[in-house]
Write a protein that holds these residues in place. Structure first.
Motif, PDB file in Angstrom:
ATOM      1  N   MET A  81       0.838  -1.202   0.000  1.00  8.34           N
ATOM      2  CA  MET A  81       0.000   0.000   0.000  1.00  8.34           C
ATOM      3  C   MET A  81       0.876   1.257   0.000  1.00  8.34           C
ATOM      4  SD  MET A  81      -3.105   0.967   2.597  1.00  8.34           S
ATOM      5  CE  MET A  81      -2.140   1.412   4.048  1.00  8.34           C
ATOM      6  N   PHE A 119      -9.223   5.874  -2.941  1.00  8.65           N
ATOM      7  CA  PHE A 119      -9.026   4.453  -2.654  1.00  8.65           C
ATOM      8  C   PHE A 119      -8.971   3.568  -3.906  1.00  8.65           C
ATOM      9  CE2 PHE A 119     -10.739   4.550   2.012  1.00  8.65           C
ATOM     10  CZ  PHE A 119      -9.754   5.467   2.313  1.00  8.65           C
ATOM     11  N   GLU A 123      -5.946   1.109  -4.644  1.00 11.44           N
ATOM     12  CA  GLU A 123      -6.168  -0.334  -4.694  1.00 11.44           C
ATOM     13  C   GLU A 123      -5.761  -0.916  -6.053  1.00 11.44           C
ATOM     14  OE1 GLU A 123      -9.811  -0.821  -1.462  1.00 11.44           O
ATOM     15  OE2 GLU A 123     -10.272  -0.404  -3.549  1.00 11.44           O
ATOM     16  N   LYS A 127      -2.940  -3.723  -6.731  1.00 11.96           N
ATOM     17  CA  LYS A 127      -3.190  -4.959  -7.486  1.00 11.96           C
ATOM     18  C   LYS A 127      -2.094  -5.179  -8.521  1.00 11.96           C
ATOM     19  CE  LYS A 127      -8.076  -5.743  -6.913  1.00 11.96           C
ATOM     20  NZ  LYS A 127      -9.266  -4.895  -7.040  1.00 11.96           N
ATOM     21  N   LYS A 199      -8.490  -4.555   1.078  1.00 13.50           N
ATOM     22  CA  LYS A 199      -9.411  -3.442   0.874  1.00 13.50           C
ATOM     23  C   LYS A 199      -9.039  -2.283   1.778  1.00 13.50           C
ATOM     24  CE  LYS A 199     -14.364  -2.360   0.866  1.00 13.50           C
ATOM     25  NZ  LYS A 199     -14.319  -1.617  -0.403  1.00 13.50           N
ATOM     26  N   LEU A 200      -8.997  -1.083   1.207  1.00 15.35           N
ATOM     27  CA  LEU A 200      -8.772   0.115   2.005  1.00 15.35           C
ATOM     28  C   LEU A 200     -10.070   0.467   2.718  1.00 15.35           C
ATOM     29  CD1 LEU A 200      -6.196   0.160   0.367  1.00 15.35           C
ATOM     30  CD2 LEU A 200      -6.462   2.623   0.067  1.00 15.35           C
ATOM     31  N   ALA A 222      -6.561  -0.303   6.372  1.00 16.11           N
ATOM     32  CA  ALA A 222      -6.934  -1.310   5.376  1.00 16.11           C
ATOM     33  C   ALA A 222      -6.936  -2.682   6.028  1.00 16.11           C
ATOM     34  CB  ALA A 222      -5.953  -1.279   4.208  1.00 16.11           C
TER      35      ALA A 222
END
Length: 666
Positions: A81, A119, A123, A127, A199-200, A222
């Motif tokens: 992140m 977000f 995200e 990924k 997930k944030l 997260a």
RNA sequence: GCCGCUGUAGCUCAGUUGGCAGAGCGCGUCCUUGGUAAGGACGAGGUCAUGGGUUCAAGUCCCAUCAGCGGCUCCA
């Protein structure tokens, strides 16, 4: 030579330097691929952690099935992140990024104000990073080299942390993943391929090193799981818990209201909430009587001078409502504490040792001007009522009184099925000089607190620095539906108020000489507001019969049986039950559904059959239709449940990201 | 107090690039008279938090204030 002891009892021997990854590879390619980290002599390490060259160690390899493995993966996810954030925004300064219960966070300092609109981009970048499956590589560097690395990276918080928090470390470790390099103790998963679904959750402000005088950073919360199903299940549980939030249920079930015109943090108890509170008060009053307390009443306001003597003013002035100023310098304070008033009752007559312990109890309402960002539902308010009492006793009586207070608190909590709490022993911080009273007294009091807890089989954790300035204490702490901890009941020893510098309390001893009593402040529920708030979440609004604002609802099958229904309602009321009747022209199914959704413990369904047989068809909120019973039989059943204060259902489990389980400091 | 977000009917929420204020639930009236989780019809209900500004025009854009939410800090 190194001896490696594996969990199955086998022992492997190595002559040359080796890592957990190499041991795993030797055991089998499947394990080598599945292992995310290792535990060496109880300490979790990365797969590339260099094992010692000599001696004997125990080694356990963790796969994602191991409950301990998820924290390692989450911490690696925190790095991913941070890496994504650095790719997306200019000038990102990294602070701390630990795991917490249920997830992880990372603190950043950057110019762009992060919001949840950012977000999806973050995200998506995460990924991409995960898809690359790059390894996390550990670097172990001497102190000077480490500092140089951080200087080269321009990471000022890392430099500061090495110089301050880590000043005694001669070697420091980093983890590198692609272009991302971060000062970090680890451990990490071998490669990003082990990172599953993430997930944030939220963004928040947080001060650097928790210090209000330092810069405020942006904290991204997260969570991550090894697979998507687990993540979805976790998010579903968060949703479920949020429905239990007392602020949501309080509105839905008409328990309490807060109105900005009345004021922030000031609770309006609606009739149903007031019923619950009243029942709790009655319950506590009964216990107080049994345990030798005497009731007193004192005003909610007092002269400022009273609080100057007690030391509450001006020491806590910034969290008090400002004094009310009358003519001729007469000033009054809305009371922030009940104790000074009770002290004045003690002082209203000369006291003998024969009168001690003197236990003065009052449901005392106090007012504190909590800072604007602090008020929250019923749990943090500006006006609240404590189920307060002050015990004045001799030094020799302290341990017994303490025991009595803890027992009462335990009993009250147990009666409500509230077992999900921890007890925190607030002890003095030996390094601080903010405390009043002699160190010997503190030592003795703290020791007796520990002993009393042990004898009551209370699992209490001493926490140095958590004491009040005037004495040690035992706090009962619960976790709410969101995951936040709240102090409920408390028992506190006070060396301050009785002292000569304060109120100069005295009693005449058996030796006919004056002595100073010890004071104990105690409140088993703490504040009624907070306690009821926590109870709402504890029962998810479905209060046990003895506390339910409406215990029974009479439902008529059709308007033909309204007269019989009203007769049943009247008889229930005469029997001392809290009852309402639903005589509308709705179908019985609709009436049942409404009562069910309204969490009414019992429904008495009455129709023409019941009228003919002089029965009621009892429906239990939990077990459903119990069939027809005679009125007396039904009432006896309910009365028994009330008398026993039966708790049939509670709910727990928090949604949020509490601090418990926090680790991986950098 | 600080950082970020939010504020539309009693409640939960929708409202497009600025162009006549919407839904479901609840509430009221009427019809329906039924046996264990939602019968039907009609109707009432709004200073779009408050105050200012931009604009021909603001629920929508900007500023301030108040309040709520998520955190941080504090908590006698």
């Amino acid at each position: 030579m190194l001896e490696v002891h594996l969990p199955d009892g086998s022992v492997k021997k190595y002559e040359s330097p080796i890592t957990p990854a190499a041991v795993a590879a030797e055991i089998g390619p499947g394990l080598a691929k599945a292992a995310v980290s290792a535990v060496v002599d109880g300490k979790t390490v990365s797969m590339d952690y260099p094992l010692p060259e000599e001696g004997s160690i125990s080694l356990r390899l963790l796969t994602k099935k191991d409950p301990d493995a998820i924290h390692v993966m989450r911490h690696s996810c925190a790095h991913v992140m941070a890496r994504a954030v650095m790719r997306l925004y200019e000038g990102v300064q990294l602070a701390f990024g630990p795991t917490v219960e249920g997830g992880f966070y990372y603190d950043f300092d950057l110019d762009h104000a992060l919001s949840d609109e950012d977000f999806p981009a973050i995200e998506a970048e995460m990924k991409r990073i995960v898809k690359e499956e790059e390894p996390f590589e550990r670097l172990d560097e001497p102190r000077e080299k480490a500092l140089q690395i951080c200087r080269d990276l321009g990471q000022k918080y890392k430099i500061e942390h090495i110089e301050e928090g880590l000043h005694d470390q001669s070697r420091l470790s980093f983890y590198r993943q692609g272009e991302f390099l971060d000062l970090c103790r680890g451990p990490h998963v071998p490669t990003a391929s082990h990172i599953g679904a993430f997930k944030l959750l939220s963004v928040a402000g947080a001060y650097w090193k928790g210090d209000q005088s330092r810069k405020q950073l942006q904290r991204l919360y997260a969570t991550a799981f090894f697979d998507k199903k687990e993540l979805e299940e976790h998010l579903r549980r968060i949703d479920e818990a949020k429905k239990r939030d007392h602020r949501v249920l309080g509105k839905q079930l008409d328990l309490f209201a807060i109105n900005p015109l009345v004021g922030s943090g000031l609770i309006l108890w609606l009739p149903k909430g007031a019923t619950i509170r009243g029942l709790l008060e009655d319950f506590v009053k009964g216990e107080l009587e049994r345990r030798g307390y005497e009731r007193v009443y004192t005003p909610n306001i007092g002269r400022v001078e009273l609080y100057e003597i007690s030391g509450h003013y001006p020491y806590y002035a910034d969290s008090q409502f400002a004094p009310i100023v009358m003519e001729q310098e007469e000033r009054y304070l809305l009371r922030p504490m009940n104790c000074p008033h009770h002290v004045m009752i003690y002082k209203s007559a000369p006291r003998s040792y024969r009168e001690l312990p003197l236990r003065l109890a009052e449901f005392g309402t106090v007012y504190r001007y909590e800072k604007s960002g602090e008020v929250s539902g019923m749990t943090r308010v500006r006006g609240f009522t404590q189920d307060d009492a002050h015990i004045f006793c001799t030094v020799d009586q302290v341990a017994d009184e303490f025991r009595g207070c803890l027992e009462m608190t335990q009993f009250v909590l147990k009666s409500l099925g509230l077992t999900n709490y921890r007890v925190r022993l607030g002890f003095r911080d030996p390094k601080s000089d903010k405390y009043v009273g002699s160190p010997e007294n503190w030592e003795r009091a703290q020791q007796s607190l520990v002993e009393v807890c042990q004898s009551l089989r209370i699992d209490a954790q001493p926490e140095p620095g958590e004491a009040a300035f005037y004495g040690p204490k035992a706090d009962f702490v619960v976790t709410d539906a969101i995951g936040r901890e709240w102090q409920l009941g408390t028992v506190q020893l006070d060396y301050n108020l009785p002292s000569q510098e304060r109120f100069g309390l005295e009693y005449t001893g058996a030796d006919n000489h004056p002595h100073q009593p010890v004071m104990i402040h105690r409140a088993p529920l703490g504040s009624l507001e907070r306690f009821v708030g926590v109870l709402i979440e504890h029962f998810a609004g479905a209060f046990p019969l003895w506390l339910a604002p409406e215990q029974v609802r009479v439902l008529t099958v059709s308007e033909k049986s309204e007269e019989y229904g009203r007769q049943i309602e009247g008889r229930l009321r005469d029997a001392g039950l809290r009852v309402k009747g639903d005589y509308r022209g709705e179908k019985i199914n609709a009436k049942i559904r409404e009562a069910q959704v309204g969490l009414i413990p019992y429904m008495f369904v009455v129709g023409e059959k019941d009228m003919a047989g002089q029965t009621v068809a009892v429906r239990d909120r939990i077990d459903g239709d119990l069939g027809p019973m005679s009125f007396d039989q039904a009432v006896a059943k309910l009365r028994q449940e009330i008398a026993d204060r039966t708790v049939r259902q509670t709910f727990q489990g928090a949604a949020g990201l509490g601090e418990r389980g926090s680790n991986h400091e950098y």
